[in-house]
Structures are given as structure tokens and as C-alpha cells.
Design an enzyme around this catalytic site. Structure first.
Site, PDB file in Angstrom:
ATOM      1  CB  CYS A 190      26.356   4.496  11.493  1.00 38.58           C
ATOM      2  SG  CYS A 190      26.854   5.057  13.126  1.00 38.58           S
ATOM      3  CD  GLU A 240      21.951   3.277  11.346  1.00 39.43           C
ATOM      4  OE1 GLU A 240      23.046   3.671  10.859  1.00 39.43           O
ATOM      5  OE2 GLU A 240      21.433   3.778  12.349  1.00 39.43           O
TER       6      GLU A 240
END
Length: 813
Positions: free
Chosen positions: A455, A457
Site C-alpha cells: 500500500c 510501505e
């Protein structure tokens, strides 16, 4: 809005809302491939499960890493090879597009329980036919019964941790018991493209030959290196089988298509062992690696990372040599974009609520800086954005790294894509991202090469092993447990700590300390179960292919899961509902301690009743200060939580050699976790979704999007180095026209001036979303931003749809 009637499901023509101008500009091949995509219903593939079952039966007693590599080789030897009409980039993880590949060593347990409901479950259903059910029950399930990760985990995890963390929603720690770790940025530019599969194989062979077998420390190294060699053989077989299939298909095709297929065969033959020479070969090699990694572990978030950086030399050479025109290169890239969208990650019914939308979480990164700190934007950066504008599918997730010196043209292209309303791109502040990588221990030069995984990171291509997701915890439950001395109201069970009767808390600071103690307890249980999961992955799920694409694993003779990578960080946790915790603290301080408008018992009675009969109390709670409005009286608590959470994570070492890593992003877990949380002092009612990421609670940010930025910028995002996520929603007319585009670009510059890590946008009106709920067949291609990813709105459960609708839609900027 115009419609078109070319997307077919079950032979029935349906109309899809679409921009007429966009439709007219699509390349014919891409239009056909995109239409073809929507004919594929997600379904189950058991080929991988059957291959691994056969190999494991044949290799009892052999080292696990070798058994798994042989399983990978067997599936590459036997899997269905499908080349669809018009494809120039070929291959799928399953037998056809949009198939979930079952890994029985991880999924045997749940798949058996859900076999008869998988096709009809409310979120992410998969078609599974009667023949597959019989095959699973007779040939696959019996062998793996009692041997899966989850079954071992359930035997090992302490009872109190299991009570809090298994299917309760207070913390959710199930996902890594049902899939492999994933969540890496393979070294495509660092390892795969320079060496090819043959070069990696020779590297492993040289290291193996150099080992002294008389040294006991070399036994495990030898097994690992043998497994890498087997995995490289598997990759060569896979490529050559696609070459053979392309040539066979060419014999039955038109002359024009036959020439394309002969070219595909030539590409696949070459990259079976050799490093790519051309742009086409580079794209195909990356794609073979991508879906093979999913085959290896049925895991998410294998990030193709900084594609503009490693593809640009091939693109530039193609144009200079006349091999390709720019338009031909763009078409090839868009063929790859459609392949990304065709891959699904299959999960059980509980887990798919937390990761809804058939996502593989393939995150590609454009922009940023080079190792010397200079701008890295190039022609491929723009091509990646254009491919996303053209294809408009749910994958790949496209992220951009913006900085103050990025080209104005690139900033405007980003704004242009974002206002289309697809949820792409996710926008990241380069300065904050680099700081996050420095916190992980990277050198400055390495940190500047950071990319996105999953997502939001931050990661490093080819150098870092970092699990993103140990487990999800939520701030709402911490507040609830502090108010009710550890009681979980919706179940009546004692799941939290006994922190004392809140009536005995004489000061607000005592109450806040109780909330922090409950939060620390949630994190402690995530760490306890996480160590067990890590150990099981290390012992049961070694991954020779993934490890071969991360620097130092081959040189160290060690798998990723045994600490072979250059840098190690995490595993990480996901904090959910930060705004719920912040707003609840602010309400208790104002109403109970400062103004004394409520007693603690009056508040608790109202919460226990879910405010039924206590409407005046709820009105008071709703009137308390709310995060997202640039109000220091409430925003201070996000700093308190951030400092506390970071310090707590630093207490826990992990098996791979890192520290537990904090992050605040929800995927889609704010909805199912909200279902388990009772009413809160913020005024939120029981069971309603929690806030997503570091975004304000739905509908509570009343002073506009700039005030949201100011609130979100009041803590150190880089300290939560697993990533933070901010969702902002605009009405489409706000960003329309040249004036709207320029206002939007100015807003992005304001974002870069604040120490905020990430921002993303939904640009859609409520009417469109309500129409999609009512007439889903007419809106099958409507993309929406969920959290750190986009999904087709009509493929989401109604609860998640309603959460998206409820977010504040800004009508001005």
C-alpha cells in the site's frame, strides 16, 4: 457521461460509464485487452496445489528449501500455458487470468471449510466447480491436513493471545498464517536484468562450489544454494514453454498475429537464460518474475518498484536503434499493466474483509531522486502515468515520489492523473520517505533509491527484507478497554487489561495512561504471535526464488527468512483508527475533566447503550474538538500516540534481525475492525467503521482540505517507517478545467512543504457511487480508492462501499 457496450460478461453486453474522449484515444489493442479483462470472473486454480502435493509426497525427509524449490519447478513444468488474443506480454500465475492460486501448505485449512461457500461469499467470491472440489478433497486436502502454517500456529500460540487476536477484530493477526510473507521489492534493476536467470544460476553455483562441506555451518547454506539453482531451472522451463506455446499458436493465426507471436517466442526463448537486450525482453522478464513469485508463496506485494529507473536504458536504446517507436513502447508497457491487473491474491473470508478487492498489491514507483540527490524523472516516468490513465484498472498500484525540485510538467501530469478519479497515483513526499529509510539503517545513497511496496510501505529495491504486516491493532478498542476495565462490550468477554475503574482516575493523565497501557497490551500480543508466525515461515516456507532477487542472500547462503538480506526491518504492525483514539481522548478531557459536563459513569452508561436514550450525551460528544481541523487541543494527541507507539515497537526484536515496525494504514481493515468496537466518546456509534490511516473520521473534518494537511503534519511521519496513509476526497467539479488543475497542483506543493509522508485522492461524487450501488452492472469499471490501493467499487462489500461514501467530499479547494 457517455457509455459504451463492449464489455461482456457471460455473453451479455452491458453498458459502462466512460469518458467518450478517453475511449476514442485508447490504442485498439489496449481497448480489446481491457474489454477482454472484464470477461474473466475470479476463479480458483488448483494446479499449483496439485504440483506441490505431488512433490512433497515424493520428497519426504528432504530439506524443506529444496522440496519447495522442486515444487516450483514442477508447476513450471506442468502448468497450463495460455496466450490470449492480442497479448504481447504473456503468462499467468494460474491457468487463466484472475485466478486465485491455492497454496495448500498455507490455505488447506480454510479452503476446506469454505469450499462450498467460496463462490457465493459476500466479499471476493471465487468460482470453484464440482470437479475442483472433488480433486481438492480427494488428492490435496488429506495430505496437508495437520501440516499447514495455521494448524501449527493454533497449537503454539498462547491462549490469551489467541483470544485477543484470532477472529476477534480487536487485533487481527491471521493474514500471515494464511499466506507467505511477500512484501519485498525484488532486485530487478540490481540483479535480474543485469544477470538474467542464467547469471543468477551461475552465481549460486559458484558460491556452492566454494563451500567447504566439512564445515557444519555450510550445510544449510548448501541446501539453500541448491534450491536457488533449481528455482533458476524452473524459470528457464517456464519461459521456454511460453515460447513453444507462442510458436504453436502462430501456426494457427493470421499472418499479422503470427508475426507477433513469433516475436513473443523469440523474446521468451532468449530470456529463459540470458539477460534482456531489448525493452520488450525486459518487460517480459520482469513479468515472468512477478507472477512466479506469487506462485512460490501466494503472497502479496511483490513490488516491481522503480520501473522508470531500470527500464529507461532499454527504452532509450530502443528509440535510438529504431527497434521501437515511442508509441510502440507505450503499447508494450500498457500490455504489461493489464497483466498486473489479471493477478488475484486468494484469501479466506475473514482475511478478505481486511484486504478487499482481488488485489495483488503490485506497487510501481515513478519519480524521486537519484543516488546523488538529483531529480530522477525520465520519459518512462511519464509513460507509467500515461499507462495508468489509459488502462484504468485496479492494478498496478502506481505511486509517485514528489520533491520540491521535481519538474513542473511531472507535477501537473500527476495532478492530471489524480483528478481522473481512479485513486491513482498515491503521492509520497520524497524527503520524508528518505528519512524513513535512514531510520531502517540504510546509507544515504541507498535511502535515495527507496520505493513503495504494498500500500504505502517504504522499501529498498533488491536490498531490504521487510514484512509489512505482523498484525492489525486498533485505537478504538484501547479506549473502550480503558473505559470498561478490559471488558469488550460487544462480546461481554474480558479481552483487555484490567487498568482499573475509570471513576478512580482523578486526572485526565491517569485515563490517558490507561489507554496507552491497553494499546501496549495489544502490541505485546501481536509481538507474541508474530514471533511464532516468523518461526513457522522460516521453517515451513523458505523461498529460494524471492531470496535470489535480494542482494546478499546468495552471498550469505541464507534465505530471506533466515536473515540473508542486506537490510532487515520489521515485521510491521498496522495501527487502525488513530482519529478515533485522538477524538475520544479529546472528548473525555473536555467533557469529563475540564468542563465536567459529564461524569465518567454518565459517559460509560451512554456508551454501553450505544447512545440509545442518551442522544444529548452523544450531541456533547460530537461537539467536542475533532482531529483534522487544525486544532491543537485535539491534534496534540496524535503526537502522544505516535511517540508512544514508536517507543513500544522499539522494545521488540524480531527473528530476522530487525525491530518490530510501526505503520498507520488500514488496507480495508478499518471496516471489519470497526464492527467489533463499541460506541466511543468521539460520538461514533458501535460497529461503525473506524477512521482510515491518519485521515480524519468520516465527516468530521469541517474546515477544508488545507486544515486536514495542517493537522496531519503535526507528528513525525518518518518515525512510523512502515508508512502512513492520508485519504482526501474531492467533488469532481473542484478540480475541473485548467484552473482546477492549477489549484490542485498548488495543493500538492503545500503538501510537500509539510512533513507528511503520503496523500491520495478520491475524486467522485456521492451520486455516482449511489448509482453504482443500485445498478452495479452499469458501473463495473468504476475505480475507487479504498486505502493504499484502488479497487472496482462494485466488487467491494456494501459496508466498505458505504465507508467510502461517508468520507468527507470537499466541495472547495
Amino acid at each position: 457521461m457517455a457509455t459504451r457496450a463492449e464489455e461482456i460478461e457471460g455473453g451479455t453486453v452491458v453498458s459502462l460509464p466512460v469518458s467518450a474522449e478517453w475511449e476514442a484515444d485508447l490504442r485498439p489493442r489496449i481497448a480489446r485487452l481491457r474489454a477482454q479483462y472484464f470477461t474473466h470472473k475470479p476463479s480458483v486454480c488448483l494446479e499449483r496445489a496439485l504440483s506441490y502435493t505431488e512433490v512433497f509426497k515424493e520428497t519426504e525427509g528432504k530439506p524443506m528449501v529444496i522440496r519447495r524449490a522442486k515444487g516450483l519447478k514442477r508447476i513450471c513444468e506442468t502448468k497450463t500455458i495460455l496466450i490470449q488474443d492480442d497479448e504481447l506480454i504473456v503468462g499467468n500465475a494460474g491457468r487463466k487470468p484472475r485466478t486465485g492460486i491455492l497454496g495448500p501448505e498455507m490455505s488447506n485449512y480454510w479452503f476446506d471449510k469454505e469450499l462450498d461457500t467460496l463462490s457465493t461469499r459476500p466479499q471476493d467470491p471465487y468460482i470453484v466447480d464440482e470437479e475442483q472440489k472433488q480433486l481438492f478433497r480427494e488428492q490435496i486436502y488429506p495430505y496437508w491436513k495437520g501440516k499447514t502454517v495455521i494448524e501449527h500456529w493454533l497449537k503454539r500460540v498462547p491462549a490469551d493471545t489467541r483470544a485477543l487476536g484470532y477472529e476477534t477484530g480487536v487485533i487481527d493477526v491471521e493474514i500471515k498464517t494464511e499466506s507467505g510473507p511477500g512484501e519485498i521489492a525484488p532486485g530487478y534493476g540490481e540483479i535480474l536484468l543485469p544477470k538474467g536467470w542464467g547469471g543468477i544460476r551461475r552465481w549460486a553455483e559458484e558460491r556452492l562450489a566454494a563451500l567447504d562441506p566439512a564445515d557444519p555451518a555450510n550445510e544449510e547454506k548448501g541446501y539453500f544454494l541448491e534450491a536457488v539453482i533449481i528455482a533458476m531451472e524452473a524459470m528457464g522451463i517456464l519461459a521456454r514453454r511460453h515460447a513453444d506455446a507462442a510458436r504453436e499458436l502462430a501456426r494457427r493465426s493470421s499472418p499479422e498475429r503470427a508475426a507477433e507471436l513469433e516475436k513473443v517466442a523469440e523474446v521468451c526463448d532468449w530470456i529463459a537464460t540470458e539477460p534482456p537486450r531489448t525493452f520488450h525482453e525486459a518487460l517480459q522478464l520482469v513479468w515472468f518474475a512477478q507472477f512466479s513469485l506469487m506462485i512460490e508463496l501466494n503472497a502479496p506485494s511483490y513490488s516491481p518498484n522503480r520501473m522508470d529507473q531500470y527500464l529507461f536504458p532499454y527504452y532509450e536504446a530502443a528509440l535510438q536503434s529504431g527497434e521501437l517507436t515511442h508509441d510502440e513502447a507505450q503499447e508494450l508497457l500498457e500490455c504489461l499493466w493489464i497483466k498486473f491487473a489479471e493477478q488475484c491474491w486468494i484469501l479466506n473470508a475473514n482475511c478478505c474483509q481486511y484486504f478487499a478487492g482481488y488485489q495483488g498489491f503490485f506497487n510501481v514507483t515513478a519519480g524521486g531522486v537519484k543516488a546523488d540527490g538529483e531529480d530522477a524523472t525520465n520519459a518512462v516516468s511519464y509513460m507509467m502515468l500515461q499507462a495508468t490513465m489509459d488502462c484504468r484498472l485496479n492494478s498496478p498500484s502506481v505511486a509517485v515520489r514528489l520533491h520540491r525540485n521535481c519538474p513542473e510538467e511531472f507535477l501537473l501530469k500527476v495532478a492530471e492523473l489524480a483528478r481522473l478519479g481512479t485513486g491513482f497515483p498515491a503521492i509520497h513526499n520524497d524527503e520524508v520517505g528518505i528519512k524513513a529509510l535512514l531510520r531502517k539503517g540504510a546509507t544515504t545513497e541507498d535511502a535515495r533509491d527507496w520505493c513503495l511496496v504494498g500500500c504505502v510501505e517504504p522499501n529498498l529495491p533488491g536490498k531490504l527484507h521487510q514484512w509489512s504486516d505482523y498484525g492489525h491493532y486498533n485505537f478504538g478498542s484501547a479506549v473502550e478497554f480503558a473505559l470498561f476495565n478490559g471488558e469488550h462490550l460487544l462480546s461481554g468477554r474480558k479481552l483487555g487489561l484490567e487498568t482499573g475503574d475509570p471513576n478512580d482516575f482523578e486526572t485526565f493523565e491517569e485515563f490517558e495512561a490507561a489507554v496507552m497501557a491497553q494499546l501496549a497490551n495489544e502490541l505485546r500480543h501481536i509481538a507474541i504471535q508474530g514471533h511464532i508466525t516468523e518461526a513457522l515461515h522460516r521453517d515451513l516456507l523458505p523461498c529460494a526464488l524471492a531470496s535470489s532477487l535480494i542482494l546478499d542472500c546468495i552471498d550469505n547462503g541464507a534465505d530471506l527468512l533466515r536473515g540473508g538480506a542486506r537490510y532487515k526491518r520489521g515485521p510491521g504492525t498496522l495501527g487502525i483508527g488513530i482519529a478515533d483514539g485522538v477524538n475520544s481522548l479529546a472528548a473525555v478531557k473536555k467533557l469529563v475533566y475540564d468542563e465536567k459536563r459529564l461524569t465518567m459513569d454518565e459517559l460509560r452508561e451512554a456508551l454501553r447503550a450505544d447512545f440509545e436514550g442518551y442522544e444529548e450525551v452523544r450531541d456533547l460528544c460530537l461537539s467536542a474538538p475533532k482531529y483534522g481541523n487544525d486544532d491543537d487541543a485535539v491534534d496534540q494527541y496524535v503526537r502522544h500516540f505516535a511517540h508512544f507507539v514508536v517507543a513500544e515497537h522499539d522494545k521488540y526484536d524480531t527473528l530476522t534481525g530487525g525491530k518490530m515496525m510501526p505503520s498507520w494504514y488500514p488496507v480495508s481493515s478499518n471496516v471489519p475492525q470497526g464492527m467489533t468496537v463499541a460506541a466511543l466518546p468521539s460520538g461514533r456509534k458501535a460497529g461503525k467503521p473506524l477512521a482510515d490511516g491518519v485521515s480524519p473520521n468520516q465527516g468530521t473534518d469541517r474546515l477544508g482540505p488545507t486544515a486536514v494537511l495542517r493537522s496531519v503534519g503535526k507528528f513525525q511521519h518518518e518515525d512510523l517507517d512502515g508508512g502512513t496513509l492520508l485519504n482526501v476526497k474531492f467533488e469532481p467539479q473542484v478540480l475541473a478545467g485548467e484552473e482546477g488543475l492549477q489549484r490542485f497542483a498548488a495543493y500538492l506543493r503545500a503538501f510537500l512543504d509539510l512533513p507528511i509522508y503520503h496523500i491520495q485522492f478520491n475524486v467522485v461524487d456521492e451520486k455516482t457511487l449511489r448509482c453504482a450501488q443500485a445498478r452495479p452492472d452499469e458501473y463495473r469499471s468504476l475505480l475507487i480508492r479504498v486505502a493504499g490501493y484502488s479497487a472496482f467499487f462494485v466488487e467491494l462489500h456494501e459496508d466498505i462501499q458505504n465507508d467510502i461514501i461517508s468520507r468527507t467530499a470537499n466541495a472547495r479547494l
